[in-house]
Design a protein around this motif. Sequence first.
Motif, PDB file in Angstrom:
ATOM      1  N   THR A 121       0.829  -1.206   0.000  1.00 42.89           N
ATOM      2  CA  THR A 121       0.000   0.000   0.000  1.00 42.89           C
ATOM      3  C   THR A 121       0.862   1.254   0.000  1.00 42.89           C
ATOM      4  O   THR A 121       0.626   2.187  -0.786  1.00 42.89           O
ATOM      5  CB  THR A 121      -0.941   0.005   1.221  1.00 42.89           C
ATOM      6  N   VAL A 122       1.859   1.286   0.855  1.00 38.32           N
ATOM      7  CA  VAL A 122       2.754   2.442   0.920  1.00 38.32           C
ATOM      8  C   VAL A 122       3.455   2.650  -0.421  1.00 38.32           C
ATOM      9  O   VAL A 122       3.563   3.776  -0.910  1.00 38.32           O
ATOM     10  CB  VAL A 122       3.774   2.295   2.072  1.00 38.32           C
ATOM     11  N   ASP A 123       3.900   1.562  -1.049  1.00 37.43           N
ATOM     12  CA  ASP A 123       4.571   1.665  -2.347  1.00 37.43           C
ATOM     13  C   ASP A 123       3.647   2.275  -3.395  1.00 37.43           C
ATOM     14  O   ASP A 123       4.083   3.018  -4.262  1.00 37.43           O
ATOM     15  CB  ASP A 123       5.052   0.286  -2.801  1.00 37.43           C
ATOM     16  N   THR A 124       2.362   1.998  -3.286  1.00 33.22           N
ATOM     17  CA  THR A 124       1.384   2.516  -4.245  1.00 33.22           C
ATOM     18  C   THR A 124       1.100   4.003  -4.043  1.00 33.22           C
ATOM     19  O   THR A 124       0.909   4.737  -5.008  1.00 33.22           O
ATOM     20  CB  THR A 124       0.065   1.731  -4.129  1.00 33.22           C
ATOM     21  N   VAL A 125       1.059   4.448  -2.791  1.00 35.29           N
ATOM     22  CA  VAL A 125       0.633   5.823  -2.513  1.00 35.29           C
ATOM     23  C   VAL A 125       1.764   6.777  -2.150  1.00 35.29           C
ATOM     24  O   VAL A 125       1.556   7.994  -2.122  1.00 35.29           O
ATOM     25  CB  VAL A 125      -0.436   5.865  -1.394  1.00 35.29           C
ATOM     26  N   ALA A 126       2.954   6.273  -1.871  1.00 29.68           N
ATOM     27  CA  ALA A 126       4.061   7.142  -1.465  1.00 29.68           C
ATOM     28  C   ALA A 126       4.399   8.126  -2.579  1.00 29.68           C
ATOM     29  O   ALA A 126       4.491   7.755  -3.745  1.00 29.68           O
ATOM     30  CB  ALA A 126       5.283   6.303  -1.097  1.00 29.68           C
ATOM     31  N   GLU A 127       4.611   9.363  -2.209  1.00 31.64           N
ATOM     32  CA  GLU A 127       4.770  10.435  -3.190  1.00 31.64           C
ATOM     33  C   GLU A 127       6.014  10.302  -4.061  1.00 31.64           C
ATOM     34  O   GLU A 127       5.946  10.518  -5.266  1.00 31.64           O
ATOM     35  CB  GLU A 127       4.771  11.790  -2.485  1.00 31.64           C
ATOM     36  N   ILE A 128       7.150   9.980  -3.476  1.00 28.64           N
ATOM     37  CA  ILE A 128       8.384   9.942  -4.272  1.00 28.64           C
ATOM     38  C   ILE A 128       8.354   8.802  -5.290  1.00 28.64           C
ATOM     39  O   ILE A 128       8.544   9.050  -6.487  1.00 28.64           O
ATOM     40  CB  ILE A 128       9.635   9.907  -3.378  1.00 28.64           C
ATOM     41  N   PRO A 129       8.087   7.551  -4.903  1.00 30.51           N
ATOM     42  CA  PRO A 129       8.021   6.503  -5.929  1.00 30.51           C
ATOM     43  C   PRO A 129       6.937   6.772  -6.968  1.00 30.51           C
ATOM     44  O   PRO A 129       7.128   6.543  -8.162  1.00 30.51           O
ATOM     45  CB  PRO A 129       7.715   5.224  -5.139  1.00 30.51           C
ATOM     46  N   LYS A 130       5.789   7.272  -6.511  1.00 25.64           N
ATOM     47  CA  LYS A 130       4.678   7.556  -7.434  1.00 25.64           C
ATOM     48  C   LYS A 130       5.090   8.615  -8.453  1.00 25.64           C
ATOM     49  O   LYS A 130       4.819   8.483  -9.647  1.00 25.64           O
ATOM     50  CB  LYS A 130       3.472   8.031  -6.614  1.00 25.64           C
ATOM     51  N   THR A 131       5.750   9.649  -7.995  1.00 28.21           N
ATOM     52  CA  THR A 131       6.191  10.723  -8.888  1.00 28.21           C
ATOM     53  C   THR A 131       7.236  10.228  -9.876  1.00 28.21           C
ATOM     54  O   THR A 131       7.154  10.507 -11.076  1.00 28.21           O
ATOM     55  CB  THR A 131       6.762  11.894  -8.064  1.00 28.21           C
ATOM     56  N   ILE A 132       8.202   9.484  -9.395  1.00 32.00           N
ATOM     57  CA  ILE A 132       9.259   8.983 -10.283  1.00 32.00           C
ATOM     58  C   ILE A 132       8.685   8.031 -11.331  1.00 32.00           C
ATOM     59  O   ILE A 132       9.072   8.063 -12.493  1.00 32.00           O
ATOM     60  CB  ILE A 132      10.380   8.315  -9.468  1.00 32.00           C
ATOM     61  N   ARG A 133       7.738   7.195 -10.939  1.00 35.34           N
ATOM     62  CA  ARG A 133       7.137   6.244 -11.885  1.00 35.34           C
ATOM     63  C   ARG A 133       6.394   6.945 -13.017  1.00 35.34           C
ATOM     64  O   ARG A 133       6.311   6.424 -14.116  1.00 35.34           O
ATOM     65  CB  ARG A 133       6.191   5.308 -11.149  1.00 35.34           C
ATOM     66  N   THR A 134       5.814   8.096 -12.744  1.00 39.08           N
ATOM     67  CA  THR A 134       5.059   8.785 -13.783  1.00 39.08           C
ATOM     68  C   THR A 134       5.960   9.548 -14.746  1.00 39.08           C
ATOM     69  O   THR A 134       5.513   9.961 -15.803  1.00 39.08           O
ATOM     70  CB  THR A 134       4.041   9.782 -13.183  1.00 39.08           C
ATOM     71  N   GLY A 135       7.216   9.722 -14.365  1.00 38.45           N
ATOM     72  CA  GLY A 135       8.129  10.483 -15.218  1.00 38.45           C
ATOM     73  C   GLY A 135       7.848  11.963 -15.080  1.00 38.45           C
ATOM     74  O   GLY A 135       6.994  12.386 -14.319  1.00 38.45           O
ATOM     75  N   GLY A 136       8.552  12.727 -15.795  1.00 43.17           N
ATOM     76  CA  GLY A 136       8.327  14.160 -15.710  1.00 43.17           C
ATOM     77  C   GLY A 136       9.436  14.930 -16.378  1.00 43.17           C
ATOM     78  O   GLY A 136      10.427  14.361 -16.823  1.00 43.17           O
ATOM     79  N   HIS A 137       9.227  16.195 -16.447  1.00 42.29           N
ATOM     80  CA  HIS A 137      10.202  17.083 -17.074  1.00 42.29           C
ATOM     81  C   HIS A 137      11.159  17.612 -16.021  1.00 42.29           C
ATOM     82  O   HIS A 137      10.788  17.814 -14.872  1.00 42.29           O
ATOM     83  CB  HIS A 137       9.504  18.263 -17.765  1.00 42.29           C
ATOM     84  N   VAL A 138      12.352  17.857 -16.438  1.00 41.51           N
ATOM     85  CA  VAL A 138      13.340  18.505 -15.584  1.00 41.51           C
ATOM     86  C   VAL A 138      13.734  19.783 -16.289  1.00 41.51           C
ATOM     87  O   VAL A 138      14.211  19.749 -17.429  1.00 41.51           O
ATOM     88  CB  VAL A 138      14.569  17.606 -15.350  1.00 41.51           C
ATOM     89  N   ASP A 139      13.491  20.888 -15.645  1.00 42.25           N
ATOM     90  CA  ASP A 139      13.794  22.184 -16.247  1.00 42.25           C
ATOM     91  C   ASP A 139      14.680  22.986 -15.306  1.00 42.25           C
ATOM     92  O   ASP A 139      14.456  22.992 -14.095  1.00 42.25           O
ATOM     93  CB  ASP A 139      12.507  22.971 -16.503  1.00 42.25           C
ATOM     94  N   ARG A 140      15.641  23.684 -15.884  1.00 42.52           N
ATOM     95  CA  ARG A 140      16.467  24.588 -15.109  1.00 42.52           C
ATOM     96  C   ARG A 140      15.719  25.895 -14.982  1.00 42.52           C
ATOM     97  O   ARG A 140      15.210  26.446 -15.959  1.00 42.52           O
ATOM     98  CB  ARG A 140      17.807  24.817 -15.796  1.00 42.52           C
ATOM     99  N   ARG A 141      15.635  26.400 -13.782  1.00 43.25           N
ATOM    100  CA  ARG A 141      14.947  27.658 -13.547  1.00 43.25           C
ATOM    101  C   ARG A 141      15.974  28.777 -13.504  1.00 43.25           C
ATOM    102  O   ARG A 141      16.969  28.684 -12.803  1.00 43.25           O
ATOM    103  CB  ARG A 141      14.203  27.580 -12.222  1.00 43.25           C
ATOM    104  N   VAL A 142      15.723  29.818 -14.240  1.00 44.00           N
ATOM    105  CA  VAL A 142      16.623  30.975 -14.278  1.00 44.00           C
ATOM    106  C   VAL A 142      15.997  32.077 -13.433  1.00 44.00           C
ATOM    107  O   VAL A 142      14.847  32.441 -13.622  1.00 44.00           O
ATOM    108  CB  VAL A 142      16.830  31.470 -15.727  1.00 44.00           C
ATOM    109  N   GLU A 143      16.797  32.562 -12.486  1.00 37.85           N
ATOM    110  CA  GLU A 143      16.285  33.647 -11.623  1.00 37.85           C
ATOM    111  C   GLU A 143      17.038  34.910 -11.858  1.00 37.85           C
ATOM    112  O   GLU A 143      18.140  34.954 -12.255  1.00 37.85           O
ATOM    113  CB  GLU A 143      16.414  33.240 -10.160  1.00 37.85           C
TER     114      GLU A 143
END
Length: 59
Positions: free
Chosen positions: A37-59
């Motif tokens: 259950t924890v593996d299914t709902v935990a935020e970090i594994p869930k986020t990594i499994r879905t993939g995503g964009h990595v963007d450099r932020r310029v300030e």
Amino acid sequence: MAGGAFNTDTWQSTGITYVVDVDSPAPADQIDRLLATVDTVAEIPKTIRTGGHVDRRVE
């Protein structure tokens, strides 16, 4: 503990694995259900499994 690797030709992740140690008097089947259950709902594994964009932020 967590670990992972990547393909040095493409820089693509080959995956991430992790180990959870539980010290509990609960029966093994209850601990297995809890960890599943924890593996299914935990935020970090869930986020990594879905993939995503990595963007450099310029300030």
